[in-house]
Enzyme design. Sequence first.
Site, PDB file in Angstrom:
ATOM      1  N   LYS A 221       0.845  -1.194   0.000  1.00 51.34           N
ATOM      2  CA  LYS A 221       0.000   0.000   0.000  1.00 51.34           C
ATOM      3  C   LYS A 221       0.875   1.237   0.000  1.00 51.34           C
ATOM      4  CE  LYS A 221      -4.534  -0.390   2.188  1.00 51.34           C
ATOM      5  NZ  LYS A 221      -5.255  -0.189   3.441  1.00 51.34           N
TER       6      LYS A 221
HETATM    7  O1  G3P Z   1      -9.115   0.139   4.082  1.00 54.16           O
HETATM    8  C1  G3P Z   1      -9.196   1.451   4.528  1.00 54.16           C
HETATM    9  C2  G3P Z   1      -9.878   1.502   5.824  1.00 54.16           C
HETATM   10  O2  G3P Z   1      -9.130   0.815   6.776  1.00 54.16           O
HETATM   11  C3  G3P Z   1     -10.232   2.822   6.336  1.00 54.16           C
HETATM   12  O3  G3P Z   1     -11.364   2.619   7.079  1.00 54.16           O
HETATM   13  O4  G3P Z   1     -13.042   3.071   8.773  1.00 54.16           O
HETATM   14  O5  G3P Z   1     -10.700   3.905   9.069  1.00 54.16           O
HETATM   15  O6  G3P Z   1     -12.191   4.935   7.380  1.00 54.16           O
HETATM   16  P1  G3P Z   1     -11.850   3.691   8.133  1.00 54.16           P
END
Ligand code: G3P
Length: 219
Positions: A83
């Site tokens: 990533k």
């Molecule tokens: O894959 C990206 C993800 O981990 C972000 O999720 O819920 O932290 O916005 P969030």
Amino acid sequence: MKLFLDTASIDEIKEAAATGVLSGVTTNPTLASREKMEFRSMISEICSIVSGPVSAECVGKTRDEMLEEARSLAEIAENVVVKMPMGEEGVAACAKASAEGIKVNMTLVFSPNQAILAAEAGAYFCSAFLGRIDDIGWHGMDVLAEIVEIYANQGYTTKVLAASLRHPLHVTEAARLGADIATMPFEVFKKMFKHPLTDIGAERFLQDWEKYQRAITGA
Ligand code: G3P
């Protein structure tokens, strides 16, 4: 649409993998920080549980640092996808790493233009963070629809990965709009299986089966 788990928890990954419908895993530094495990060992163990792509994120700030990290992360296992964050450094690092044959998941994508940059840099996955767009009062799914349309029109082979999904409806919408992959927290994955009518129906079938067995055996 393939289903990925967005977690670094070995227990969650094992449980989801056992269902036979888990195709990959995405991690990020926040998710890794919740686990009491050295990072490379964590990625290596996840890669041994899941045969599909496992995303491990670079934390370097410059393109050179990211490239060096990418080469090292890619050595952990064949299914590691590195990533890299959207931005000039991340895009430049993605272009170089992709040219070397390293699979890159361009992360922190919030707009169609950023998605175009990711595809032009040869990213393997483009992670659109839909929930975080919703968080600031915009429509994450509108952004996803634009990215899917642009990628189809341009013939880009970069796969659209719907990320930052917060509830089952996000998964349904991502599938309707043509995302290649949805990555989700374990709780969202578990909720996908659930419907109250399924539970009621299953219970009724079992009760009727027992009645039927009692009737024919006279018990
Ligand atoms: O894959 C990206 C993800 O981990 C972000 O999720 O819920 O932290 O916005 P969030």
